[in-house]
Design a protein around this motif. Sequence first.
Motif, PDB file in Angstrom:
ATOM      1  N   ALA A  34       0.835  -1.208   0.000  1.00 39.58           N
ATOM      2  CA  ALA A  34       0.000   0.000   0.000  1.00 39.58           C
ATOM      3  C   ALA A  34       0.867   1.254   0.000  1.00 39.58           C
ATOM      4  O   ALA A  34       0.570   2.222  -0.707  1.00 39.58           O
ATOM      5  N   ALA A  35       1.950   1.238   0.768  1.00 42.56           N
ATOM      6  CA  ALA A  35       2.846   2.402   0.816  1.00 42.56           C
ATOM      7  C   ALA A  35       3.516   2.609  -0.541  1.00 42.56           C
ATOM      8  O   ALA A  35       3.681   3.752  -0.981  1.00 42.56           O
ATOM      9  N   ARG A  40       3.860   5.786  -5.373  1.00 41.26           N
ATOM     10  CA  ARG A  40       3.830   5.827  -6.841  1.00 41.26           C
ATOM     11  C   ARG A  40       2.740   6.788  -7.331  1.00 41.26           C
ATOM     12  O   ARG A  40       2.981   7.608  -8.210  1.00 41.26           O
ATOM     13  N   ASN A  41       1.547   6.712  -6.744  1.00 37.59           N
ATOM     14  CA  ASN A  41       0.452   7.600  -7.142  1.00 37.59           C
ATOM     15  C   ASN A  41       0.802   9.060  -6.898  1.00 37.59           C
ATOM     16  O   ASN A  41       0.564   9.918  -7.754  1.00 37.59           O
ATOM     17  N   GLY A 115      -3.251   5.845  -0.001  1.00 37.63           N
ATOM     18  CA  GLY A 115      -3.630   4.665  -0.783  1.00 37.63           C
ATOM     19  C   GLY A 115      -3.846   5.029  -2.230  1.00 37.63           C
ATOM     20  O   GLY A 115      -2.984   5.622  -2.873  1.00 37.63           O
ATOM     21  N   GLU A 116      -5.024   4.716  -2.736  1.00 42.02           N
ATOM     22  CA  GLU A 116      -5.332   4.991  -4.144  1.00 42.02           C
ATOM     23  C   GLU A 116      -5.790   6.423  -4.379  1.00 42.02           C
ATOM     24  O   GLU A 116      -6.026   6.812  -5.516  1.00 42.02           O
ATOM     25  N   HIS A 117      -5.912   7.205  -3.327  1.00 45.70           N
ATOM     26  CA  HIS A 117      -6.359   8.593  -3.458  1.00 45.70           C
ATOM     27  C   HIS A 117      -5.188   9.571  -3.366  1.00 45.70           C
ATOM     28  O   HIS A 117      -4.307   9.418  -2.527  1.00 45.70           O
ATOM     29  N   TYR A 138      -7.760  25.555  -6.239  1.00 48.87           N
ATOM     30  CA  TYR A 138      -8.426  24.291  -6.514  1.00 48.87           C
ATOM     31  C   TYR A 138      -8.052  23.255  -5.455  1.00 48.87           C
ATOM     32  O   TYR A 138      -6.945  23.273  -4.923  1.00 48.87           O
ATOM     33  N   ALA A 139      -8.959  22.331  -5.232  1.00 52.76           N
ATOM     34  CA  ALA A 139      -8.668  21.108  -4.481  1.00 52.76           C
ATOM     35  C   ALA A 139      -9.254  19.969  -5.311  1.00 52.76           C
ATOM     36  O   ALA A 139     -10.456  19.963  -5.597  1.00 52.76           O
ATOM     37  N   TRP A 140      -8.383  19.084  -5.739  1.00 56.76           N
ATOM     38  CA  TRP A 140      -8.812  17.927  -6.525  1.00 56.76           C
ATOM     39  C   TRP A 140      -8.514  16.664  -5.733  1.00 56.76           C
ATOM     40  O   TRP A 140      -7.427  16.496  -5.181  1.00 56.76           O
ATOM     41  N   ILE A 141      -9.479  15.769  -5.718  1.00 54.50           N
ATOM     42  CA  ILE A 141      -9.309  14.458  -5.102  1.00 54.50           C
ATOM     43  C   ILE A 141      -9.356  13.443  -6.240  1.00 54.50           C
ATOM     44  O   ILE A 141     -10.377  13.324  -6.927  1.00 54.50           O
ATOM     45  N   LEU A 142      -8.246  12.774  -6.454  1.00 57.92           N
ATOM     46  CA  LEU A 142      -8.133  11.818  -7.552  1.00 57.92           C
ATOM     47  C   LEU A 142      -8.060  10.400  -6.999  1.00 57.92           C
ATOM     48  O   LEU A 142      -7.310  10.147  -6.053  1.00 57.92           O
ATOM     49  N   ARG A 143      -8.844   9.510  -7.573  1.00 57.95           N
ATOM     50  CA  ARG A 143      -8.711   8.082  -7.253  1.00 57.95           C
ATOM     51  C   ARG A 143      -7.950   7.452  -8.407  1.00 57.95           C
ATOM     52  O   ARG A 143      -8.376   7.540  -9.554  1.00 57.95           O
ATOM     53  N   MET A 144      -6.822   6.853  -8.084  1.00 55.36           N
ATOM     54  CA  MET A 144      -5.903   6.335  -9.092  1.00 55.36           C
ATOM     55  C   MET A 144      -6.065   4.828  -9.279  1.00 55.36           C
ATOM     56  O   MET A 144      -6.369   4.096  -8.328  1.00 55.36           O
ATOM     57  N   ARG A 145      -5.851   4.402 -10.522  1.00 58.31           N
ATOM     58  CA  ARG A 145      -5.793   2.977 -10.842  1.00 58.31           C
ATOM     59  C   ARG A 145      -4.808   2.816 -11.998  1.00 58.31           C
ATOM     60  O   ARG A 145      -4.953   3.488 -13.021  1.00 58.31           O
ATOM     61  N   ASP A 146      -3.835   1.967 -11.832  1.00 56.30           N
ATOM     62  CA  ASP A 146      -2.842   1.697 -12.878  1.00 56.30           C
ATOM     63  C   ASP A 146      -2.195   2.970 -13.411  1.00 56.30           C
ATOM     64  O   ASP A 146      -2.009   3.132 -14.617  1.00 56.30           O
ATOM     65  N   GLY A 147      -1.888   3.914 -12.521  1.00 52.07           N
ATOM     66  CA  GLY A 147      -1.155   5.112 -12.901  1.00 52.07           C
ATOM     67  C   GLY A 147      -1.986   6.214 -13.522  1.00 52.07           C
ATOM     68  O   GLY A 147      -1.437   7.207 -13.985  1.00 52.07           O
TER      69      GLY A 147
END
Length: 178
Positions: A34-35, A40-41, A115-117, A138-147
């Motif tokens: 997870a780390a 990476r994200n 994590g993924e966020h 701005y404030a953006w919350i991104l959920r990442m998957r495969d980069g």
Amino acid sequence: MLSLTSRSIRAGLVVLGVIACIALSSPSANATEAADAESRNKRIVTEAFERWAAGGTRFFDELLATDVVWTIEGSSPSAGTFEGRDLFIDRAVRPFASRLSSPVRPVTTQVWADGEHVIVNWDGEGMARDDVPYRNSYAWILRMRDGQAVEVTAFLDLAPYDSVLERIPAPRAGGQDQ
């Protein structure tokens, strides 16, 4: 004398299998994984913002998955949910960018990952075609998957954004103003 029966061999293999499963699913292995994903994200998003700030023009193509769901929070007509990168770019990015003489660029960014966020708080500046500076936070919350970001929730002050859209006519197809 030591004698190994097929029963004792099977029992030993079962014990080894259980130990392997415990080791593979141990909190420390999961925490490390997870780390690594979190790091990476954060790096992917940070580097994409750095390229954008340095003059890059492919930010959304690089960072967003083709099936991204992008939500602009708020109560103005510009708020809403866009399903798919192309729809988001066609309906939110291009109409705004076409009214600028210099594009919005990040001037400050702070990036956090969990994590993924990935959460990005950033200030952007550009110039509208009527020579009025555009600035927003701005404030953006991104959920990442495969980069890539598969889901984004964007918070911004929609008043300055909407002002640009209302003040400046969209260019005509031939590049002429209306």
